[in-house]
Design an enzyme around this catalytic site. Structure first.
Site, mmCIF file in Angstrom:
data_model
loop_
_atom_site.group_PDB
_atom_site.id
_atom_site.type_symbol
_atom_site.label_atom_id
_atom_site.label_comp_id
_atom_site.label_asym_id
_atom_site.label_seq_id
_atom_site.Cartn_x
_atom_site.Cartn_y
_atom_site.Cartn_z
ATOM 1 C CG ASP A 49 -0.428 0.030 2.579
ATOM 2 O OD1 ASP A 49 0.870 -0.135 2.662
ATOM 3 O OD2 ASP A 49 -1.079 0.177 3.643
ATOM 4 C CB SER A 50 4.589 1.797 0.083
ATOM 5 O OG SER A 50 4.761 0.762 -0.746
ATOM 6 C CG ASP A 88 0.277 -4.017 2.097
ATOM 7 O OD1 ASP A 88 0.442 -4.929 2.914
ATOM 8 O OD2 ASP A 88 1.127 -3.253 2.019
ATOM 9 C CE LYS A 118 3.060 -6.030 3.808
ATOM 10 N NZ LYS A 118 2.554 -5.079 4.597
ATOM 11 C CD GLU A 120 0.479 -1.358 8.012
ATOM 12 O OE1 GLU A 120 0.124 -0.806 9.024
ATOM 13 O OE2 GLU A 120 0.974 -1.073 7.194
ATOM 14 C CD GLU A 187 7.799 -0.338 7.703
ATOM 15 O OE1 GLU A 187 6.834 -1.071 7.236
ATOM 16 O OE2 GLU A 187 7.857 0.708 7.370
#
Ligand code: KIV
Length: 274
Positions: A49-50, A88, A118, A120, A187
């Site tokens: 999602d960056s 993501d 993925k 978080e 991270e």
């Protein structure tokens, strides 16, 4: 007879089996062309999602939507053949409930054909990760610095640089593994803590700003290529594409203005006798 050459795509269980083995090589990609290059060298391609910050100039990843992830995920699937493509889950698409998470993940997997997602979060997401993995969704966890939480954590700061914070991060990583994640991204975590978590967990750890002792490493492609104007300390630049693109665009602009471009090789002549 099939005319396509048979290349077997790596799966989440293949990556899970790499614990303690040859380091897992991972990079992000959001486009078909870069995915093709990354695919030749990497085991995992993350459609991170960056992309919100890298492609769209957003300040954070918070505004990224499921539709944005699916569109770029499709491009990466088209451009790659061998790597496991992990997509993501964007902020707001999975935290509400286990059912919301399953519906969003199922949409991503059905519409892109990707092999895993993925998400978080550590302990707070463990129940959801278990719910998803029991229902056929391979999940990569993400602990330590979790950029989607920017509005509650306040800044993108490294985690675990004081020992009093270690237990919380270790418990997060342990919870994700116990819930059934096949791997976990760590991270921006102090190196000794990242190494300790890697040694303790039964699943592969993929470090970004973590430790060489992790079972694999990931970077944002544009950061390591020297295309991103601002990068975190943990990024090593393996290229300087920004200045070379600038040089090429500058030369093009000058040639357009001087009418040196297009030259004789760049235009179509009439057919003979036409
Ligand atoms: O969104 C992303 O690119 C990521 C990596 C930094 C791991 O989550």
């Amino acid at each position: 007879m099939s005319t396509q050459s048979e290349v077997r795509r790596l799966t989440a269980p293949d990556i899970r089996a790499r614990k303690g083995g040859t380091p897992i090589v991972a990079l992000t990609s959001y486009h078909a062309h870069t995915a093709g290059i990354v695919d030749r060298h990497c085991d995992v391609i993350l459609v991170g999602d960056s992309l919100g910050m890298v492609m769209h100039g957003l300040e954070t990843t918070v505004p990224v939507t499921l539709d944005m992830m699916i569109l770029q995920g499709l491009a990466v699937m088209r451009g790659s053949r061998r790597a496991l493509v992990v997509i993501d889950m964007p902020f707001g698409s999975y935290e509400g409930s286990r059912e919301q998470a399953f519906a969003s993940c199922a949409r991503v997997m059905k519409e892109t054909g990707c092999g895993a997602v993925k998400l978080e979060g550590g302990r707070r997401m463990a129940e959801t990760i278990a719910f998803l993995t029991e229902r056929g969704v391979p999940v990569m966890g993400h602990v330590g610095l979790t950029p989607q939480a920017i509005n509650t954590i306040g800044s993108f700061r490294a985690q675990g640089r004081e020992e009093k914070d270690w237990a919380r991060i270790e418990e997060d990583a342990g919870a994700v593994a116990a819930a059934g994640a096949f791997a976990v991204v760590i991270e921006a975590v102090a190196e000794p803590l990242a190494a300790r978590i890697s040694a303790a967990l039964p699943i592969p750890t993929i470090g970004i700003g973590a430790s060489p002792a992790c079972d694999g490493q990931i970077l944002v492609l544009e950061d390591m290529l020297g295309l991103s104007p601002r990068v975190p300390k943990f990024v090593k630049r393996y290229g300087e594409l920004g200045p070379s693109i600038e040089k090429a665009v500058e030369a093009y602009a000058a040639e357009v203005k001087s009418r040196a471009f297009p030259g004789p090789d760049n235009v179509y002549a009439m057919k003979k006798g036409g």
